[in-house]
Write a protein that holds these residues in place. Sequence first.
Motif, short mmCIF file in Angstrom:
data_model
loop_
_atom_site.label_atom_id
_atom_site.label_comp_id
_atom_site.label_asym_id
_atom_site.label_seq_id
_atom_site.Cartn_x
_atom_site.Cartn_y
_atom_site.Cartn_z
N UNK A 19 150.15 10.34 -14.43
CA UNK A 19 149.19 10.73 -15.46
C UNK A 19 149.06 9.76 -16.61
N UNK A 20 149.49 8.54 -16.47
CA UNK A 20 149.43 7.58 -17.57
C UNK A 20 148.46 6.45 -17.31
N UNK A 21 148.74 5.33 -17.94
CA UNK A 21 147.92 4.14 -17.79
C UNK A 21 148.74 3.04 -17.15
N UNK A 22 148.06 2.13 -16.49
CA UNK A 22 148.72 0.95 -15.98
C UNK A 22 147.72 -0.20 -15.98
N UNK A 23 148.23 -1.42 -15.95
CA UNK A 23 147.38 -2.60 -15.94
C UNK A 23 147.50 -3.25 -14.57
N UNK A 24 146.38 -3.51 -13.96
CA UNK A 24 146.34 -4.17 -12.68
C UNK A 24 146.21 -5.67 -12.92
N UNK A 25 147.13 -6.45 -12.38
CA UNK A 25 147.08 -7.90 -12.55
C UNK A 25 146.93 -8.56 -11.18
N UNK A 26 146.59 -9.84 -11.18
CA UNK A 26 146.42 -10.61 -9.95
C UNK A 26 145.40 -9.96 -9.01
N UNK A 27 144.32 -9.47 -9.59
CA UNK A 27 143.29 -8.77 -8.82
C UNK A 27 142.20 -9.70 -8.30
N UNK A 28 142.21 -10.95 -8.73
CA UNK A 28 141.26 -11.92 -8.22
C UNK A 28 139.94 -12.00 -8.98
N UNK A 29 139.74 -11.15 -9.97
CA UNK A 29 138.52 -11.22 -10.80
C UNK A 29 138.83 -12.13 -11.98
N UNK A 30 138.03 -13.15 -12.18
CA UNK A 30 138.32 -14.12 -13.22
C UNK A 30 138.28 -13.49 -14.61
N UNK A 31 139.12 -14.02 -15.50
CA UNK A 31 139.16 -13.48 -16.86
C UNK A 31 137.84 -13.71 -17.57
N UNK A 32 137.13 -14.79 -17.27
CA UNK A 32 135.83 -15.02 -17.93
C UNK A 32 134.80 -13.98 -17.48
N UNK A 33 134.83 -13.61 -16.22
CA UNK A 33 133.92 -12.57 -15.73
C UNK A 33 134.25 -11.23 -16.37
N UNK A 34 135.54 -10.92 -16.50
CA UNK A 34 135.94 -9.67 -17.15
C UNK A 34 135.54 -9.65 -18.62
N UNK A 35 135.66 -10.79 -19.30
CA UNK A 35 135.26 -10.87 -20.71
C UNK A 35 133.75 -10.66 -20.86
N UNK A 36 132.97 -11.21 -19.93
CA UNK A 36 131.52 -10.99 -19.96
C UNK A 36 131.19 -9.52 -19.75
N UNK A 37 131.88 -8.89 -18.79
CA UNK A 37 131.67 -7.46 -18.55
C UNK A 37 132.04 -6.66 -19.80
N UNK A 38 133.16 -6.97 -20.40
CA UNK A 38 133.60 -6.27 -21.61
C UNK A 38 132.56 -6.39 -22.72
N UNK A 39 132.02 -7.58 -22.89
CA UNK A 39 130.98 -7.80 -23.91
C UNK A 39 129.72 -7.01 -23.60
N UNK A 40 129.31 -6.97 -22.34
CA UNK A 40 128.10 -6.25 -21.95
C UNK A 40 128.28 -4.74 -22.06
N UNK A 41 129.49 -4.25 -21.79
CA UNK A 41 129.77 -2.83 -21.99
C UNK A 41 129.71 -2.51 -23.48
N UNK A 42 130.28 -3.39 -24.31
CA UNK A 42 130.22 -3.17 -25.76
C UNK A 42 128.77 -3.17 -26.24
N UNK A 43 127.96 -4.07 -25.70
CA UNK A 43 126.53 -4.08 -26.04
C UNK A 43 125.87 -2.75 -25.68
N UNK A 44 126.26 -2.18 -24.53
CA UNK A 44 125.73 -0.88 -24.14
C UNK A 44 126.08 0.17 -25.19
#
Length: 116
Positions: A19-44
């Motif tokens: 029932x908690x949180x965890x961080x998934x690492x080594x998932x193969x999605x680039x950090x730059x792509x994740x940062x772009x997604x994070x920015x676009x979600x914030x824009x939303x």
Amino acid sequence: MEIIDLELQKLHSACKEWGGFFQLINHGVSSSLLEKLKSEVQDFFNLPMVEKNKYGQEPGDVEGYGQAFVKSKEQKLDWADMLYMITQPEDLRKPHLFPKLPLPLSFRIKTIFNMN
């Protein structure tokens, strides 16, 4: 392949039973792509309320924009807006949400999850 299957079973169990949180690492999605997604979600979430409501949850459903834990109009709210969409497995997707999303966010989600 057996190691991957074992690790996937562990992940499945953690997602289902813990029932908690965890961080998934080594998932193969680039950090730059994740940062772009994070920015676009914030824009939303920075859109005016009238715009965000265009992506609203349908009655009885948690997918889309809204507050999933509102049970009645009288309840006191801990304000926690969310945008929730199932992307995998494909048969559980509600693709009607994606054409409505702002183009950059829709494109980024489709890119990350290899959606057509």
